[in-house]
Design a protein around this motif. Sequence first.
Motif, PDB file in Angstrom:
ATOM      1  N   GLN A  12      42.119  41.913  32.132  1.00  0.00           N
ATOM      2  CA  GLN A  12      42.286  42.295  33.526  1.00  0.00           C
ATOM      3  C   GLN A  12      41.607  43.628  33.802  1.00  0.00           C
ATOM      4  O   GLN A  12      41.462  44.471  32.900  1.00  0.00           O
ATOM      5  CB  GLN A  12      43.762  42.386  33.884  1.00  0.00           C
ATOM      6  N   ALA A  13      41.214  43.828  35.046  1.00  0.00           N
ATOM      7  CA  ALA A  13      40.614  45.098  35.451  1.00  0.00           C
ATOM      8  C   ALA A  13      41.539  46.253  35.082  1.00  0.00           C
ATOM      9  O   ALA A  13      42.771  46.173  35.256  1.00  0.00           O
ATOM     10  CB  ALA A  13      40.337  45.089  36.944  1.00  0.00           C
ATOM     11  N   ASN A  86      36.070  47.125  34.503  1.00  0.00           N
ATOM     12  CA  ASN A  86      36.044  46.583  35.855  1.00  0.00           C
ATOM     13  C   ASN A  86      35.140  45.354  35.895  1.00  0.00           C
ATOM     14  O   ASN A  86      34.477  45.023  34.902  1.00  0.00           O
ATOM     15  CB  ASN A  86      35.614  47.654  36.860  1.00  0.00           C
ATOM     16  N   SER A  87      35.092  44.703  37.025  1.00  0.00           N
ATOM     17  CA  SER A  87      34.377  43.428  37.130  1.00  0.00           C
ATOM     18  C   SER A  87      32.885  43.585  36.844  1.00  0.00           C
ATOM     19  O   SER A  87      32.227  42.646  36.387  1.00  0.00           O
ATOM     20  CB  SER A  87      34.593  42.805  38.497  1.00  0.00           C
ATOM     21  N   SER A 124      38.698  40.242  34.787  1.00  0.00           N
ATOM     22  CA  SER A 124      39.244  39.594  35.978  1.00  0.00           C
ATOM     23  C   SER A 124      39.918  40.639  36.868  1.00  0.00           C
ATOM     24  O   SER A 124      40.565  41.565  36.385  1.00  0.00           O
ATOM     25  CB  SER A 124      40.248  38.518  35.581  1.00  0.00           C
ATOM     26  N   SER A 125      39.750  40.453  38.183  1.00  0.00           N
ATOM     27  CA  SER A 125      40.330  41.424  39.128  1.00  0.00           C
ATOM     28  C   SER A 125      41.646  40.917  39.687  1.00  0.00           C
ATOM     29  O   SER A 125      42.050  39.796  39.454  1.00  0.00           O
ATOM     30  CB  SER A 125      39.357  41.684  40.259  1.00  0.00           C
TER      31      SER A 125
END
Length: 125
Positions: A12-13, A86-87, A124-125
């Motif tokens: 995850q972000a 981050n993405s 993933s955001s």
Amino acid sequence: EQLVESGGGTVQAGGSLKLSCAASGFPFHDYAIGWFRQAPGKEREGISCISRNGGSTFYENAVLGRFTVFRNDAKNTAYLQMDSLNSDDTAKYYCAAGWGYCVGKDSWTREWTDWGQGTPVTVSS
């Protein structure tokens, strides 16, 4: 001569991952290790480099302050600790070996004699 990356995955972000680059078949301590990545639809880019014998390091601005490159020559392994992901960090990550030293941005145009197969990272955001 072989390089094998591992440690990729989905995170995850804001999370972290640690990539490993295990080397064999050449005098690892004499070689700089570069980390590169290629996002879908984009060109491969160099992001970090560590010189032979754990000398100088270099980071591109996109990862400076979030990623840390280090190596354990006794284990013939280099690492890329990735924090605050981050993405934009989603990509396939590769390590490469080349004799000698990193030289800032010129590191990306120097000769890299060996490449790993890459490990995918998805944020993933």
